[in-house]
Motif scaffolding. Structure first.
Motif, PDB file in Angstrom:
ATOM      1  N   TYR A  13       1.982  -1.483  -5.019  1.00 48.68           N
ATOM      2  CA  TYR A  13       1.113  -0.403  -4.509  1.00 48.68           C
ATOM      3  C   TYR A  13       1.290   0.309  -5.961  1.00 48.68           C
ATOM      4  N   THR A  15       0.091   4.119  -7.622  1.00 53.67           N
ATOM      5  CA  THR A  15      -0.356   5.116  -6.962  1.00 53.67           C
ATOM      6  C   THR A  15      -0.638   6.171  -8.276  1.00 53.67           C
ATOM      7  N   VAL A  20       5.141   1.366  -6.325  1.00 52.83           N
ATOM      8  CA  VAL A  20       6.330   0.593  -5.161  1.00 52.83           C
ATOM      9  C   VAL A  20       5.841  -0.222  -4.775  1.00 52.83           C
ATOM     10  N   ALA A  22       7.141  -2.732  -2.724  1.00 50.72           N
ATOM     11  CA  ALA A  22       6.555  -3.098  -1.829  1.00 50.72           C
ATOM     12  C   ALA A  22       7.339  -4.154  -1.007  1.00 50.72           C
ATOM     13  N   PRO A  41      14.475  -1.026   8.827  1.00 52.83           N
ATOM     14  CA  PRO A  41      13.897   0.513   8.703  1.00 52.83           C
ATOM     15  C   PRO A  41      12.750   0.721   7.959  1.00 52.83           C
ATOM     16  N   SER A  42      12.256   2.021   8.580  1.00 55.19           N
ATOM     17  CA  SER A  42      10.702   2.650   8.026  1.00 55.19           C
ATOM     18  C   SER A  42      10.604   1.966   6.610  1.00 55.19           C
ATOM     19  N   GLY A  43       9.298   1.559   6.166  1.00 52.59           N
ATOM     20  CA  GLY A  43       9.260   1.790   3.957  1.00 52.59           C
ATOM     21  C   GLY A  43       9.763   0.362   4.241  1.00 52.59           C
ATOM     22  N   SER A  44      10.676  -0.624   4.829  1.00 54.53           N
ATOM     23  CA  SER A  44      10.932  -2.103   3.978  1.00 54.53           C
ATOM     24  C   SER A  44      10.026  -2.830   4.055  1.00 54.53           C
ATOM     25  N   GLY A  45       8.857  -2.531   4.389  1.00 55.15           N
ATOM     26  CA  GLY A  45       7.689  -3.923   3.972  1.00 55.15           C
ATOM     27  C   GLY A  45       7.354  -4.669   4.784  1.00 55.15           C
ATOM     28  N   LYS A  46       7.563  -4.317   6.477  1.00 59.11           N
ATOM     29  CA  LYS A  46       7.165  -5.387   7.248  1.00 59.11           C
ATOM     30  C   LYS A  46       5.732  -5.212   7.788  1.00 59.11           C
ATOM     31  N   SER A  47       5.262  -2.741   7.537  1.00 60.48           N
ATOM     32  CA  SER A  47       3.742  -3.761   7.347  1.00 60.48           C
ATOM     33  C   SER A  47       3.103  -4.200   6.809  1.00 60.48           C
ATOM     34  N   THR A  48       3.000  -4.316   5.514  1.00 56.39           N
ATOM     35  CA  THR A  48       2.454  -5.063   4.374  1.00 56.39           C
ATOM     36  C   THR A  48       2.575  -5.892   4.510  1.00 56.39           C
TER      37      THR A  48
HETATM   38  P1  ADP Z   1       7.331  -0.141   6.417  1.00 59.72           P
HETATM   39  O1  ADP Z   1       6.351  -1.852   7.975  1.00 59.72           O
HETATM   40  O2  ADP Z   1       8.717  -1.457   6.665  1.00 59.72           O
HETATM   41  O3  ADP Z   1       7.237   1.052   7.489  1.00 59.72           O
HETATM   42  P2  ADP Z   1       5.544  -0.887   4.226  1.00 59.72           P
HETATM   43  O4  ADP Z   1       5.109  -1.652   4.323  1.00 59.72           O
HETATM   44  O5  ADP Z   1       4.466   0.680   5.780  1.00 59.72           O
HETATM   45  O6  ADP Z   1       7.228  -0.223   4.989  1.00 59.72           O
HETATM   46  O7  ADP Z   1       5.671   0.527   3.166  1.00 59.72           O
HETATM   47  C1  ADP Z   1       6.478   0.029   2.630  1.00 59.72           C
HETATM   48  C2  ADP Z   1       6.372   0.544   1.401  1.00 59.72           C
HETATM   49  O8  ADP Z   1       5.755   0.992   0.631  1.00 59.72           O
HETATM   50  C3  ADP Z   1       6.931   1.769   1.715  1.00 59.72           C
HETATM   51  O9  ADP Z   1       7.100   2.412   0.606  1.00 59.72           O
HETATM   52  C4  ADP Z   1       5.572   2.749   1.522  1.00 59.72           C
HETATM   53  O10 ADP Z   1       5.812   3.690   1.135  1.00 59.72           O
HETATM   54  C5  ADP Z   1       4.843   1.339   1.159  1.00 59.72           C
HETATM   55  N1  ADP Z   1       3.242   1.985   0.970  1.00 59.72           N
HETATM   56  C6  ADP Z   1       2.635   0.781   2.431  1.00 59.72           C
HETATM   57  N2  ADP Z   1       0.789   1.106   2.177  1.00 59.72           N
HETATM   58  C7  ADP Z   1       0.626   1.828   1.114  1.00 59.72           C
HETATM   59  C8  ADP Z   1      -0.231   2.022   0.645  1.00 59.72           C
HETATM   60  N3  ADP Z   1      -0.892   1.535   0.311  1.00 59.72           N
HETATM   61  N4  ADP Z   1      -0.137   2.292  -1.350  1.00 59.72           N
HETATM   62  C9  ADP Z   1       1.247   2.959  -1.995  1.00 59.72           C
HETATM   63  N5  ADP Z   1       2.328   2.529  -1.094  1.00 59.72           N
HETATM   64  C10 ADP Z   1       2.297   2.291   0.296  1.00 59.72           C
END
Ligand code: ADP
Ligand code: ADP
Length: 229
Positions: A13, A15, A20, A22, A41-48
């Motif tokens: 990502y 910005t 970042v 991810a 953990p939060s921020g480890s890339g799962k949602s991505t």
């Molecule tokens: P998780 O689901 O494990 O909490 P995310 O996939 O949401 O992790 O996030 C992984 C990393 O990417 C984090 O550092 C988060 O801040 C960053 N991130 C997620 N979505 C975005 C976005 N749309 N723009 C910029 N950074 C993002």
């Protein structure tokens, strides 16, 4: 057979001045009909990763297939069709329409799907046949999430993607929601991917992918789950 296979998936990502990373090179193999938990953990890339699998986002690098479909490089219109035909989403917040009954919320999907389930059958599968005429405000949080599960499965998607589906629920209520996901897996053969922070939920999965810092650090096969069929 394989539902998803991916190789070298990266997501950066950008910005302003900052990047970042991810996802930092994820290889993926998910079998059709599996229940897989993404833990970490939060921020480890799962949602991505879940968003990329669901065709909501694209990787910066790498390849991803759903069965024979190459998702990476697919034009936007085809990706949208892939998503509509194959993917059901469940999020932490149920996103039900408050002015519609449970049945009407599910019918929003069944009215436009190709070969949908009957809306009432979908509600019965999640144990809410009796609540079909209730409005969201008349249902508990767990019941609302089960309506969201009914809505997601009603179009008979091959895959259910669940991002923190029990994050807003107490553990007993969360377990009932998870049971509905297991039931969809068992009765409809749906492949289920679930993001959670909760190690207890991971016990019901066939496999657990442990995320750390944009990578799958460890994969754990769960011997204790009952294999369907
Ligand atoms: P998780 O689901 O494990 O909490 P995310 O996939 O949401 O992790 O996030 C992984 C990393 O990417 C984090 O550092 C988060 O801040 C960053 N991130 C997620 N979505 C975005 C976005 N749309 N723009 C910029 N950074 C993002
Ligand atoms: P979690 O996975 O812990 O439930 P989220 O996936 O919502 O949380 O977000 C994970 C991280 O990604 C957070 O730190 C959040 O700030 C960051 N993030 C999510 N979306 C964006 C975005 N569009 N731009 C920048 N950062 C984002």
């Amino acid at each position: 057979g394989a539902a998803f296979s991916g190789k070298g998936l990266r997501k950066i990502y950008v910005t302003g001045e900052t990047e970042v990373h991810a996802l930092r090179g994820v290889d993926l193999a998910i079998e059709a009909g599996e229940i897989v938990v993404l833990l970490g953990p939060s921020g480890s890339g799962k949602s991505t990763l879940l968003n990329i699998i669901g065709g909501l986002d694209r990787p910066t690098e790498g390849e991803l297939f759903y069965r024979d479909l190459r998702l990476t490089g697919m034009p936007e219109s085809e990706l949208t069709r892939y998503r509509r035909e194959n993917i059901g989403f469940i999020f932490q917040f149920y996103n039900l329409i408050p002015s519609l009954t449970a049945e009407e919320n599910v019918r929003l999907v069944t009215d436009i799907a190709d070969e949908p389930m009957d809306a009432l059958d979908a509600l019965e599968l999640v144990g809410l046949g009796e609540r079909a005429q209730h409005y969201p405000a008349q249902l508990s949080g767990g019941e609302q999430q089960r309506v969201a599960v009914a809505r997601a499965i009603a179009k008979r998607p091959g895959v259910l993607l669940c991002d923190e589906p029990t994050g807003a629920l107490d553990s007993a209520t969360g377990v009932r929601v998870l049971e509905t996901l297991e039931r969809a897996n068992r009765e409809l053969g749906t492949t289920v991917l679930i993001i959670t922070h909760n190690a207890g939920i991971a016990a019901m999965a066939d496999r657990v992918l442990h995320f750390l810092d944009g990578q799958i650090a460890r994969v754990v096969e769960n011997e204790n789950t009952i294999e369907p069929g």
